[in-house]
Write an enzyme that holds these catalytic residues in place. Structure first.
Site, short mmCIF file in Angstrom:
data_model
loop_
_atom_site.label_atom_id
_atom_site.label_comp_id
_atom_site.label_asym_id
_atom_site.label_seq_id
_atom_site.Cartn_x
_atom_site.Cartn_y
_atom_site.Cartn_z
N THR A 46 -43.94 51.55 5.84
CA THR A 46 -44.40 50.66 4.77
C THR A 46 -44.00 49.23 5.09
O THR A 46 -42.91 48.97 5.61
CB THR A 46 -43.89 51.13 3.38
OG1 THR A 46 -44.32 50.18 2.40
CG2 THR A 46 -42.39 51.28 3.32
N SER A 47 -44.92 48.32 4.80
CA SER A 47 -44.73 46.93 5.24
C SER A 47 -43.72 46.17 4.37
O SER A 47 -43.27 45.11 4.74
CB SER A 47 -46.07 46.20 5.20
OG SER A 47 -46.63 46.31 3.92
N ASN A 85 -48.85 56.36 -0.80
CA ASN A 85 -50.15 56.77 -0.27
C ASN A 85 -50.96 57.52 -1.31
O ASN A 85 -50.43 58.31 -2.08
CB ASN A 85 -49.95 57.63 0.98
CG ASN A 85 -49.36 56.82 2.12
OD1 ASN A 85 -49.44 55.59 2.10
ND2 ASN A 85 -48.77 57.49 3.08
N ASN A 117 -40.31 51.98 11.35
CA ASN A 117 -41.55 51.19 11.42
C ASN A 117 -41.82 50.86 12.89
O ASN A 117 -40.95 51.03 13.74
CB ASN A 117 -41.41 49.90 10.59
CG ASN A 117 -42.76 49.36 10.14
OD1 ASN A 117 -43.64 49.08 10.95
ND2 ASN A 117 -42.94 49.19 8.83
N LEU A 118 -43.01 50.36 13.15
CA LEU A 118 -43.33 49.92 14.51
C LEU A 118 -42.55 48.65 14.84
O LEU A 118 -42.22 48.39 15.99
CB LEU A 118 -44.83 49.63 14.64
CG LEU A 118 -45.78 50.80 14.42
CD1 LEU A 118 -47.22 50.32 14.50
CD2 LEU A 118 -45.51 51.89 15.45
N HIS A 142 -48.64 55.41 -6.58
CA HIS A 142 -49.90 54.65 -6.62
C HIS A 142 -51.11 55.54 -6.92
O HIS A 142 -52.25 55.12 -6.74
CB HIS A 142 -50.13 53.92 -5.29
CG HIS A 142 -49.20 52.76 -5.06
ND1 HIS A 142 -49.21 51.99 -3.93
CD2 HIS A 142 -48.22 52.24 -5.85
CE1 HIS A 142 -48.28 51.06 -4.01
NE2 HIS A 142 -47.66 51.18 -5.17
N ASP A 198 -53.43 59.41 -0.15
CA ASP A 198 -53.86 60.63 0.54
C ASP A 198 -52.97 61.79 0.11
O ASP A 198 -51.98 61.60 -0.63
CB ASP A 198 -53.84 60.44 2.07
CG ASP A 198 -52.43 60.25 2.65
OD1 ASP A 198 -51.53 61.02 2.28
OD2 ASP A 198 -52.26 59.34 3.49
P1 NAD Z 1 -49.28 48.67 4.83
O1 NAD Z 1 -50.58 48.99 5.46
O2 NAD Z 1 -49.12 47.39 4.12
O3 NAD Z 1 -48.14 48.75 5.95
C1 NAD Z 1 -48.08 49.82 6.84
C2 NAD Z 1 -46.82 49.67 7.66
O4 NAD Z 1 -46.73 50.80 8.52
C3 NAD Z 1 -46.76 48.42 8.56
O5 NAD Z 1 -45.52 47.77 8.38
C4 NAD Z 1 -46.91 48.98 9.98
O6 NAD Z 1 -46.14 48.24 10.94
C5 NAD Z 1 -46.35 50.38 9.82
N1 NAD Z 1 -46.91 51.36 10.73
C6 NAD Z 1 -48.18 51.46 11.20
N2 NAD Z 1 -48.32 52.53 11.99
C7 NAD Z 1 -47.10 53.13 12.03
C8 NAD Z 1 -46.60 54.30 12.68
N3 NAD Z 1 -47.38 55.06 13.44
N4 NAD Z 1 -45.30 54.62 12.51
C9 NAD Z 1 -44.47 53.85 11.73
N5 NAD Z 1 -44.89 52.73 11.08
C10 NAD Z 1 -46.19 52.39 11.23
O7 NAD Z 1 -48.98 49.91 3.91
P2 NAD Z 1 -48.13 50.04 2.59
O8 NAD Z 1 -46.88 49.25 2.71
O9 NAD Z 1 -48.04 51.49 2.32
O10 NAD Z 1 -49.01 49.38 1.43
C11 NAD Z 1 -50.39 49.55 1.40
C12 NAD Z 1 -50.96 50.12 0.12
O11 NAD Z 1 -52.29 50.54 0.41
C13 NAD Z 1 -50.24 51.35 -0.34
O12 NAD Z 1 -49.66 51.03 -1.53
C14 NAD Z 1 -51.30 52.43 -0.53
O13 NAD Z 1 -51.52 52.67 -1.91
C15 NAD Z 1 -52.56 51.88 0.04
N6 NAD Z 1 -53.02 52.62 1.25
C16 NAD Z 1 -52.90 53.98 1.31
C17 NAD Z 1 -53.30 54.67 2.45
C18 NAD Z 1 -53.16 56.17 2.49
O14 NAD Z 1 -53.09 56.79 1.43
N7 NAD Z 1 -53.08 56.79 3.67
C19 NAD Z 1 -53.80 53.98 3.54
C20 NAD Z 1 -53.93 52.57 3.45
C21 NAD Z 1 -53.52 51.91 2.29
#
Ligand code: NAD
Length: 240
Positions: A178-179, A93, A203-204, A110, A95
């Site tokens: 994380t997905s 993240n 994860n969800l 990242h 954030d």
């Molecule tokens: P992703 O969006 O690809 O996947 C998010 C995962 O979280 C999904 O598998 C989903 O099912 C799960 N999820 C959603 N809500 C949830 C909850 N309440 N509890 C548990 N699981 C939950 O995210 P990623 O794999 O981190 O990859 C996305 C990239 O985008 C990251 O590398 C990041 O750099 C960037 N990103 C960052 C932020 C942030 O900083 N908050 C937000 C969006 C994207």
């Protein structure tokens, strides 16, 4: 779950921040919605049109600045403060919710939204303010060389030496929200597992890259992770 872990690694992704109101990458109103990844998150895009890329990240800042940590972030801090192991956080993240939750040992592989890096001298500028093609580096005084400290597609991840070391020596690996489709982070579980760690996915739903997880805990991280941490702390005090 066993009784004593000495080194715990927690990989976090956008899902851990979803309950703080920050959209995940692939959700309908995802962070990058209305913008093509090719336009705002690749090194070529930045070289082609730095003004546009700066503007995109400047516009994201207010939302990320006002977000507050949720019970999942706080549970990790509790684990760090109360469990007698080294607990490290590897986050994808950008954030700063782990910092706001007062966690430590945080590796932003990242990058971070509140930082810019000078391409001339390599120094980091910490700021929640706007950064542009005119920003002057406070360290080397050169203008126009600042890049958001976000790892774009096509760039190397940050802190990888430290990450490799942590993955190869941990005995408990947790992946939260994380997905598992963005590599190399998606392969971290494989490394941890091959070196002998017990592995959990929060994860969800089941993710596509789930082969190396010993356990899957489904549900919102803000609910499942605090319970997991309390159970782990109970093993420490001999209640389980
Ligand atoms: P992703 O969006 O690809 O996947 C998010 C995962 O979280 C999904 O598998 C989903 O099912 C799960 N999820 C959603 N809500 C949830 C909850 N309440 N509890 C548990 N699981 C939950 O995210 P990623 O794999 O981190 O990859 C996305 C990239 O985008 C990251 O590398 C990041 O750099 C960037 N990103 C960052 C932020 C942030 O900083 N908050 C937000 C969006 C994207």
């Amino acid at each position: 779950m066993k009784q004593n872990y000495s080194s715990i690694v927690i990989l976090t992704g956008a899902g851990i921040s979803a309950e703080s109101g920050l959209s995940t990458f692939r959700s309908e109103n995802g962070l990058w919605n209305h913008h093509r990844v090719e336009d705002v998150a690749t090194i070529e895009a930045f070289q082609r049109n730095p003004e546009y890329v700066h503007e995109f990240y400047n516009e994201l800042k207010p939302e990320l600045l006002k977000a507050k940590p949720n019970p999942a972030h706080l549970a990790i801090t509790k684990l760090q403060n109360e469990y007698p192991a080294c607990v490290s956080i590897i986050t994808q993240n950008v954030d700063t919710l782990h910092e706001k939750a007062k966690s430590h040992n945080i590796y932003h592989i990242h990058g971070q939204i509140n930082q810019a890096v000078c391409l001339n001298c390599g120094q980091i500028l910490e700021t929640w303010g706007d950064v542009s093609t005119e920003t002057v580096c406070p360290h080397c005084a050169v203008a126009g060389m600042m890049k958001p400290n976000i790892v774009f597609f096509g760039e190397n991840l940050l802190f990888m030496d430290k990450v490799e070391k942590l993955l190869s020596t941990c005995d408990l690996f947790l992946s939260v929200g994380t997905s598992g489709v963005v590599f190399p982070a998606a392969a971290f579980v494989q490394t941890a597992k091959l070196y002998g760690a017990e592995t959990f996915e929060f994860n969800l739903e089941k993710t596509s890259n789930n082969f190396y997880f010993d356990h899957h805990i489904f549900g919102k991280a803000g609910e499942t992770l605090p319970k997991f941490v309390d159970d782990l702390l109970a093993t420490k005090s001999g209640q389980l």
